[in-house]
Design a protein around this motif. Structure first.
Motif, PDB file in Angstrom:
ATOM      1  N   LEU A 184       0.811  -1.242   0.015  1.00 26.08           N
ATOM      2  CA  LEU A 184       0.056   0.036   0.100  1.00 26.08           C
ATOM      3  C   LEU A 184       0.845   1.254   0.006  1.00 26.08           C
ATOM      4  N   GLN A 185       1.999   1.189   0.785  1.00 29.18           N
ATOM      5  CA  GLN A 185       2.892   2.145   0.633  1.00 29.18           C
ATOM      6  C   GLN A 185       3.242   2.600  -0.678  1.00 29.18           C
ATOM      7  N   GLU A 186       3.639   1.621  -1.236  1.00 30.41           N
ATOM      8  CA  GLU A 186       4.465   1.712  -2.386  1.00 30.41           C
ATOM      9  C   GLU A 186       3.312   2.250  -3.603  1.00 30.41           C
ATOM     10  N   GLU A 187       2.020   1.755  -3.465  1.00 32.44           N
ATOM     11  CA  GLU A 187       1.193   2.154  -4.452  1.00 32.44           C
ATOM     12  C   GLU A 187       0.650   3.760  -4.155  1.00 32.44           C
ATOM     13  N   THR A 188       0.627   4.070  -2.802  1.00 31.65           N
ATOM     14  CA  THR A 188       0.200   5.459  -2.620  1.00 31.65           C
ATOM     15  C   THR A 188       1.307   6.378  -2.808  1.00 31.65           C
ATOM     16  N   GLY A 189       2.595   5.923  -2.323  1.00 34.67           N
ATOM     17  CA  GLY A 189       3.740   6.828  -2.060  1.00 34.67           C
ATOM     18  C   GLY A 189       3.561   7.426  -0.536  1.00 34.67           C
ATOM     19  N   GLU A 190       2.805   7.020   0.162  1.00 35.21           N
ATOM     20  CA  GLU A 190       2.758   7.601   1.667  1.00 35.21           C
ATOM     21  C   GLU A 190       2.897   6.645   2.851  1.00 35.21           C
ATOM     22  N   GLY A 191       3.496   6.822   3.824  1.00 32.91           N
ATOM     23  CA  GLY A 191       3.806   5.945   4.945  1.00 32.91           C
ATOM     24  C   GLY A 191       5.220   5.942   5.431  1.00 32.91           C
ATOM     25  N   PRO A 192       5.272   5.615   6.572  1.00 26.13           N
ATOM     26  CA  PRO A 192       6.548   5.538   7.188  1.00 26.13           C
ATOM     27  C   PRO A 192       7.540   5.118   6.598  1.00 26.13           C
ATOM     28  N   GLY A 193       7.572   3.808   5.784  1.00 26.28           N
ATOM     29  CA  GLY A 193       8.584   3.187   5.091  1.00 26.28           C
ATOM     30  C   GLY A 193       9.063   4.179   3.666  1.00 26.28           C
ATOM     31  N   VAL A 194       8.215   4.423   2.870  1.00 25.86           N
ATOM     32  CA  VAL A 194       8.458   5.236   1.841  1.00 25.86           C
ATOM     33  C   VAL A 194       9.210   6.645   2.159  1.00 25.86           C
ATOM     34  N   GLU A 195       8.645   7.163   3.153  1.00 20.28           N
ATOM     35  CA  GLU A 195       9.128   8.571   3.803  1.00 20.28           C
ATOM     36  C   GLU A 195      10.582   8.332   4.297  1.00 20.28           C
ATOM     37  N   ALA A 196      10.768   7.267   5.099  1.00 22.24           N
ATOM     38  CA  ALA A 196      12.286   7.082   5.460  1.00 22.24           C
ATOM     39  C   ALA A 196      13.201   6.750   4.356  1.00 22.24           C
ATOM     40  N   ALA A 197      12.640   5.944   3.379  1.00 21.59           N
ATOM     41  CA  ALA A 197      13.603   5.668   2.087  1.00 21.59           C
ATOM     42  C   ALA A 197      13.898   6.930   1.396  1.00 21.59           C
ATOM     43  N   ARG A 198      12.681   7.906   1.247  1.00 20.94           N
ATOM     44  CA  ARG A 198      13.034   9.225   0.843  1.00 20.94           C
ATOM     45  C   ARG A 198      14.200  10.057   1.436  1.00 20.94           C
ATOM     46  N   SER A 199      13.795  10.141   2.761  1.00 20.80           N
ATOM     47  CA  SER A 199      14.534  11.228   3.405  1.00 20.80           C
ATOM     48  C   SER A 199      16.015  10.370   4.139  1.00 20.80           C
ATOM     49  N   LEU A 200      16.158   9.222   3.973  1.00 20.56           N
ATOM     50  CA  LEU A 200      17.298   8.525   4.741  1.00 20.56           C
ATOM     51  C   LEU A 200      17.206   8.811   6.115  1.00 20.56           C
ATOM     52  N   ARG A 201      16.193   8.897   6.893  1.00 25.63           N
ATOM     53  CA  ARG A 201      16.060   9.444   8.125  1.00 25.63           C
ATOM     54  C   ARG A 201      15.083   8.311   8.757  1.00 25.63           C
ATOM     55  N   PRO A 202      15.275   7.790  10.011  1.00 28.09           N
ATOM     56  CA  PRO A 202      14.322   7.070  10.721  1.00 28.09           C
ATOM     57  C   PRO A 202      12.734   8.058  10.783  1.00 28.09           C
ATOM     58  N   VAL A 203      11.654   7.241  10.494  1.00 25.43           N
ATOM     59  CA  VAL A 203      10.405   7.816  10.486  1.00 25.43           C
ATOM     60  C   VAL A 203       9.314   6.935  11.319  1.00 25.43           C
ATOM     61  N   GLY A 204       8.556   7.501  12.454  1.00 23.92           N
ATOM     62  CA  GLY A 204       8.059   6.463  13.324  1.00 23.92           C
ATOM     63  C   GLY A 204       6.720   7.327  13.610  1.00 23.92           C
ATOM     64  N   ALA A 205       5.827   6.456  14.270  1.00 21.37           N
ATOM     65  CA  ALA A 205       4.491   7.004  14.588  1.00 21.37           C
ATOM     66  C   ALA A 205       4.434   6.199  15.988  1.00 21.37           C
ATOM     67  N   ALA A 206       4.494   7.049  17.182  1.00 20.61           N
ATOM     68  CA  ALA A 206       4.083   6.163  18.514  1.00 20.61           C
ATOM     69  C   ALA A 206       3.004   5.794  18.641  1.00 20.61           C
ATOM     70  N   ASP A 207       1.851   6.236  18.191  1.00 20.89           N
ATOM     71  CA  ASP A 207       0.581   5.873  18.289  1.00 20.89           C
ATOM     72  C   ASP A 207      -0.581   6.478  17.138  1.00 20.89           C
ATOM     73  N   LEU A 208      -0.591   5.510  16.211  1.00 15.78           N
ATOM     74  CA  LEU A 208      -1.260   5.850  14.781  1.00 15.78           C
ATOM     75  C   LEU A 208      -2.792   6.295  15.177  1.00 15.78           C
ATOM     76  N   VAL A 209      -3.498   5.999  16.470  1.00 17.32           N
ATOM     77  CA  VAL A 209      -4.479   6.536  16.858  1.00 17.32           C
ATOM     78  C   VAL A 209      -4.636   8.193  16.617  1.00 17.32           C
ATOM     79  N   ALA A 210      -3.407   8.818  17.268  1.00 19.12           N
ATOM     80  CA  ALA A 210      -3.391  10.185  17.331  1.00 19.12           C
ATOM     81  C   ALA A 210      -2.395  10.668  16.128  1.00 19.12           C
ATOM     82  N   ASP A 211      -2.055   9.938  15.274  1.00 15.46           N
ATOM     83  CA  ASP A 211      -1.040  10.296  14.238  1.00 15.46           C
ATOM     84  C   ASP A 211      -1.673  10.260  13.044  1.00 15.46           C
TER      85      ASP A 211
END
Length: 239
Positions: free
Chosen positions: A61-88
């Motif tokens: 899904l991330q590859e298809e939409t171009g959004e998500g922690p994995g694709v964002e981290a690959a683009r920026s080469l920085r760790p990307v996280g969400a501590a709680d997806l309910v609030a993020d």
């Protein structure tokens, strides 16, 4: 010195490395319950692996939409996280898909080595943060995996090149033998003998090495008349 891995054509050769990396990374953190790993080569070829089918859906899904922690981290080469997806709410489609599968938190850790990018995304069922120590351990594991793949790619490439060279040398030796036989049979110069073999290869739509091998096996017997006719044609064309 490893060769750049522009592409990895055999996905079955890469998958075990990625699956092993995902499992090892997942075990680094007590709160982690799953992992996905993506690998992208300089030429654009991509490979993915996951520890659970639901996570494979999220990676796709991330590859298809171009959004998500994995694709964002690959683009920026920085760790990307969400501590709680309910609030993020940064990645709407990914967020909904993850929460539907009971996932509450995630962190993606990227590395790049010789143009190859590997991204490890870890997931948890409860609000959760990846500690700096675990992030560093996952980074080291990912770097080791990419380095291992690069070494394997270089080794298999070198073996393929060596085999091609051996085949070429063997073919050249057979062709040289055939030239010697034709030169003797027709009492002509070696370059004329080679021209005869070349024309015979074209007429029969067979590789030059195959034509030469047939002449060597038969030691020229049974083909003298045909070879003389071809030699006459070669001489006429060169006149």
């Amino acid at each position: 010195m490893t060769r750049p891995m522009d592409a990895v054509t055999d996905d079955t050769a890469v998958a075990p490395w990625l699956v092993r990396l995902g499992g090892r990374a997942m075990r680094c953190s007590a709160g982690c319950r799953g992992a996905t790993v993506s690998l992208r080569c300089p030429g654009g070829e991509a490979h993915r692996a996951s520890t659970h089918p639901d996570l494979a859906v999220l990676a796709a899904l991330q590859e298809e939409t171009g959004e998500g922690p994995g694709v964002e981290a690959a683009r920026s080469l920085r760790p990307v996280g969400a501590a709680d997806l309910v609030a993020d709410a940064r990645w709407p489609e990914f967020r909904v898909a993850a929460l539907e599968r009971g996932l509450r938190a995630c962190t993606a850790v990227p590395v790049m080595t010789e143009g190859v990018t590997a991204t490890v995304t870890l997931y948890a069922f409860r609000p959760w943060r990846l500690t700096a120590e675990v992030r560093e351990a996952v980074t080291v594991l990912a770097e080791e995996t990419v380095a291992g793949l690069l070494r394997e790619h270089a080794r298999t490439g070198a073996e393929a090149e060596a085999e091609q060279l051996r085949t070429a040398m063997a073919s050249r030796a057979v062709i040289d033998q055939a030239i010697g036989i034709v030169t003797h049979l027709l009492d002509c110069a070696p370059d004329r003998a080679f021209d005869v073999l070349r024309v015979l290869s074209q007429r029969t739509n067979r590789k030059l090495s195959a034509v030469a091998a047939r002449i060597v096996r038969a030691k020229g017997r049974g083909s003298t008349r045909e070879l003389r006719r071809l030699l006459d044609e070669v001489r006429a064309d060169g006149a």
